[in-house]
Structures are given as C-alpha cells and as structure tokens.
Design a protein around this motif. Sequence first.
Motif, mmCIF file in Angstrom:
data_model
loop_
_atom_site.group_PDB
_atom_site.id
_atom_site.type_symbol
_atom_site.label_atom_id
_atom_site.label_comp_id
_atom_site.label_asym_id
_atom_site.label_seq_id
_atom_site.Cartn_x
_atom_site.Cartn_y
_atom_site.Cartn_z
ATOM 1 N N LEU A 177 -3.059 -32.937 -5.262
ATOM 2 C CA LEU A 177 -2.797 -32.070 -4.115
ATOM 3 C C LEU A 177 -2.195 -30.739 -4.575
ATOM 4 C CD1 LEU A 177 -2.640 -31.510 -1.084
ATOM 5 C CD2 LEU A 177 -0.511 -32.849 -1.030
ATOM 6 N N ALA A 178 -1.272 -30.800 -5.507
ATOM 7 C CA ALA A 178 -0.640 -29.577 -6.016
ATOM 8 C C ALA A 178 -1.651 -28.696 -6.761
ATOM 9 C CB ALA A 178 0.537 -29.926 -6.915
ATOM 10 N N LEU A 179 -2.576 -29.292 -7.494
ATOM 11 C CA LEU A 179 -3.615 -28.516 -8.179
ATOM 12 C C LEU A 179 -4.533 -27.819 -7.174
ATOM 13 C CD1 LEU A 179 -4.466 -30.886 -11.140
ATOM 14 C CD2 LEU A 179 -3.900 -28.453 -11.362
ATOM 15 N N ILE A 180 -4.868 -28.501 -6.094
ATOM 16 C CA ILE A 180 -5.684 -27.874 -5.045
ATOM 17 C C ILE A 180 -4.930 -26.669 -4.485
ATOM 18 C CG2 ILE A 180 -6.711 -28.156 -2.752
ATOM 19 C CD1 ILE A 180 -7.055 -31.196 -3.523
ATOM 20 N N ARG A 181 -3.681 -26.867 -4.164
ATOM 21 C CA ARG A 181 -2.874 -25.766 -3.618
ATOM 22 C C ARG A 181 -2.709 -24.634 -4.622
ATOM 23 N NH1 ARG A 181 1.286 -29.849 -0.502
ATOM 24 N NH2 ARG A 181 0.110 -29.873 1.471
ATOM 25 N N ASN A 182 -2.685 -24.947 -5.924
ATOM 26 C CA ASN A 182 -2.560 -23.929 -6.967
ATOM 27 C C ASN A 182 -3.816 -23.047 -7.041
ATOM 28 O OD1 ASN A 182 -0.834 -22.833 -9.065
ATOM 29 N ND2 ASN A 182 -2.261 -23.683 -10.556
ATOM 30 N N SER A 183 -4.904 -23.492 -6.402
ATOM 31 C CA SER A 183 -6.118 -22.678 -6.351
ATOM 32 C C SER A 183 -6.116 -21.762 -5.121
ATOM 33 C CB SER A 183 -7.371 -23.555 -6.355
ATOM 34 O OG SER A 183 -7.566 -24.180 -5.101
ATOM 35 N N GLY A 184 -5.042 -21.825 -4.340
ATOM 36 C CA GLY A 184 -4.921 -20.960 -3.174
ATOM 37 C C GLY A 184 -5.475 -21.545 -1.893
ATOM 38 N N VAL A 185 -5.813 -22.815 -1.915
ATOM 39 C CA VAL A 185 -6.396 -23.473 -0.742
ATOM 40 C C VAL A 185 -5.423 -24.509 -0.203
ATOM 41 C CG1 VAL A 185 -8.275 -24.956 0.065
ATOM 42 C CG2 VAL A 185 -8.750 -23.130 -1.575
ATOM 43 N N GLU A 186 -5.253 -24.522 1.107
ATOM 44 C CA GLU A 186 -4.497 -25.586 1.753
ATOM 45 C C GLU A 186 -5.516 -26.608 2.251
ATOM 46 O OE1 GLU A 186 -1.701 -28.082 2.791
ATOM 47 O OE2 GLU A 186 -1.283 -26.238 1.694
ATOM 48 N N PRO A 187 -5.585 -27.772 1.611
ATOM 49 C CA PRO A 187 -6.604 -28.752 1.994
ATOM 50 C C PRO A 187 -6.247 -29.486 3.279
ATOM 51 C CG PRO A 187 -5.174 -29.696 0.358
ATOM 52 C CD PRO A 187 -4.734 -28.254 0.525
ATOM 53 N N HIS A 188 -7.260 -30.120 3.828
ATOM 54 C CA HIS A 188 -7.042 -31.066 4.914
ATOM 55 C C HIS A 188 -6.594 -32.358 4.236
ATOM 56 C CE1 HIS A 188 -7.500 -33.147 8.689
ATOM 57 N NE2 HIS A 188 -8.241 -34.059 8.088
ATOM 58 N N VAL A 189 -5.389 -32.799 4.525
ATOM 59 C CA VAL A 189 -4.819 -33.984 3.886
ATOM 60 C C VAL A 189 -4.978 -35.178 4.828
ATOM 61 C CG1 VAL A 189 -2.731 -35.025 2.930
ATOM 62 C CG2 VAL A 189 -3.160 -32.565 2.615
ATOM 63 N N VAL A 190 -5.666 -36.193 4.337
ATOM 64 C CA VAL A 190 -5.835 -37.427 5.094
ATOM 65 C C VAL A 190 -5.043 -38.510 4.383
ATOM 66 C CG1 VAL A 190 -7.459 -39.172 5.915
ATOM 67 C CG2 VAL A 190 -8.145 -36.759 5.856
ATOM 68 N N GLU A 191 -3.990 -38.981 5.032
ATOM 69 C CA GLU A 191 -3.253 -40.118 4.488
ATOM 70 C C GLU A 191 -4.080 -41.359 4.828
ATOM 71 O OE1 GLU A 191 0.971 -40.419 4.921
ATOM 72 O OE2 GLU A 191 1.183 -38.235 5.040
ATOM 73 N N TYR A 192 -4.925 -41.743 3.883
ATOM 74 C CA TYR A 192 -5.953 -42.744 4.157
ATOM 75 C C TYR A 192 -5.403 -44.125 4.473
ATOM 76 C CZ TYR A 192 -5.427 -44.644 -0.506
ATOM 77 O OH TYR A 192 -4.924 -45.238 -1.624
ATOM 78 N N PRO B 128 -6.590 -40.322 -5.771
ATOM 79 C CA PRO B 128 -7.074 -39.635 -4.576
ATOM 80 C C PRO B 128 -8.575 -39.348 -4.670
ATOM 81 C CG PRO B 128 -6.103 -38.053 -6.061
ATOM 82 C CD PRO B 128 -5.961 -39.397 -6.718
ATOM 83 N N LEU B 129 -9.219 -39.424 -3.550
ATOM 84 C CA LEU B 129 -10.601 -38.967 -3.428
ATOM 85 C C LEU B 129 -10.534 -37.552 -2.878
ATOM 86 C CD1 LEU B 129 -12.590 -41.926 -1.864
ATOM 87 C CD2 LEU B 129 -13.223 -40.677 -3.916
ATOM 88 N N ARG C 202 -14.938 -36.389 -5.910
ATOM 89 C CA ARG C 202 -14.438 -37.020 -7.139
ATOM 90 C C ARG C 202 -13.287 -37.953 -6.811
ATOM 91 N NH1 ARG C 202 -18.020 -34.635 -9.044
ATOM 92 N NH2 ARG C 202 -18.256 -33.515 -10.988
ATOM 93 N N LEU C 203 -13.247 -39.048 -7.550
ATOM 94 C CA LEU C 203 -12.037 -39.846 -7.640
ATOM 95 C C LEU C 203 -11.232 -39.146 -8.727
ATOM 96 C CD1 LEU C 203 -10.179 -42.236 -7.170
ATOM 97 C CD2 LEU C 203 -11.594 -43.555 -8.766
ATOM 98 N N CYS C 204 -10.132 -38.546 -8.369
ATOM 99 C CA CYS C 204 -9.389 -37.668 -9.279
ATOM 100 C C CYS C 204 -8.324 -38.430 -10.049
ATOM 101 C CB CYS C 204 -8.819 -36.484 -8.514
ATOM 102 S SG CYS C 204 -10.134 -35.444 -7.856
ATOM 103 N N ARG C 205 -8.798 -39.249 -10.962
ATOM 104 C CA ARG C 205 -7.970 -39.983 -11.907
ATOM 105 C C ARG C 205 -8.525 -39.699 -13.282
ATOM 106 N NH1 ARG C 205 -4.482 -42.860 -9.106
ATOM 107 N NH2 ARG C 205 -3.689 -43.996 -10.879
ATOM 108 N N PRO C 206 -7.905 -38.880 -14.075
ATOM 109 C CA PRO C 206 -6.618 -38.236 -13.881
ATOM 110 C C PRO C 206 -6.713 -37.077 -12.885
ATOM 111 C CG PRO C 206 -7.592 -37.450 -15.914
ATOM 112 C CD PRO C 206 -8.516 -38.523 -15.372
ATOM 113 N N SER C 207 -5.573 -36.594 -12.466
ATOM 114 C CA SER C 207 -5.517 -35.569 -11.425
ATOM 115 C C SER C 207 -6.299 -34.316 -11.774
ATOM 116 C CB SER C 207 -4.068 -35.225 -11.092
ATOM 117 O OG SER C 207 -3.368 -34.837 -12.249
#
Length: 143
Positions: A19-34, A95-96, A104-109
């Motif tokens: 999530l932090a890497l996504i935000r570091n790209s300047g995008v606020e993602p839609h977060v789904v607590e699955y 996380p997916l 992507r299944l982001c493992r590793p982040s």
Amino acid sequence: MTTIVIYHNPECGTSRNTLALIRNSGVEPHVVEYLKSPPSRALLEDMIATAQITPRQLLREKGTPFAELGLADETLSDAALIDAMIAHPILINRPLVVTPLGVRLCRPSEAVLDILPDAQRGAFAKEDGEQVVDATGKRTQPA
C-alpha cells in the motif's frame, strides 16, 4: 486518474508495504479490506486468471484453517479451493493489487512495482528497513 485497487489486510506487513509503495507513486488506491468485504466468486476467479496464477498459488496456509479443511490435498479441484476461499476469506493470500497494467499477488511487496503505471516519487524502505526504491525513484534490486 489511475484507478488502483488493493485487496488489503492492515494486519499484514507485506500488505502495508505494498500500500505504501502504491502511495509512493502518487496514487491513492481504492483499499478493500477483503476480510470485511471479500470479493465475489466471479471477481476472485477473474483476478486469478488475470494474474496468471492458480487458485492453489493464491491459497494462504499460515494463520488460516488450511490444515483443518484438508486443503493440502493435491487432488482438490480449483473450484473446491475457490469455494474454500469464498467461505473463508482469510485463505486468500494478500495483497492482491489490480491496476490498468494487470493483477498481481504482491509477495514480496515490491512485485507491485511491475504493475504500477506511475513511477515512484522518491525513496522507499519497507517497515523492516530494507531499501526498495532509491531517492531518484528507481528500484534498488532487480525485478
């Protein structure tokens, strides 16, 4: 505006780093607590197919009812594994991440870097201190 969705578990360090890497790209993602809002069967099947993984590759063992449900049985069908994930969302590994460039299944982040449309805006280190992105926004390790 780029739309990015992360199927997130805030208790998971890998998920928080992604999530932090996504935000570091300047995008606020839609977060789904699955765990609170699990994906539908159709959506889960679509994400598995788009990510080009198998249901077994998405199956989480640690901290789940994996053993109790007998999911180690290699003869179980993909449909049976998906049934288990729908019934017990904790079995879905995280996380997916869904972006316009793929799923992507982001493992590793840092696997998320392969599907982010926008470059990193600065340095990034994981919670454990491992440097992933340098001050110029470039990945510090090969993909």
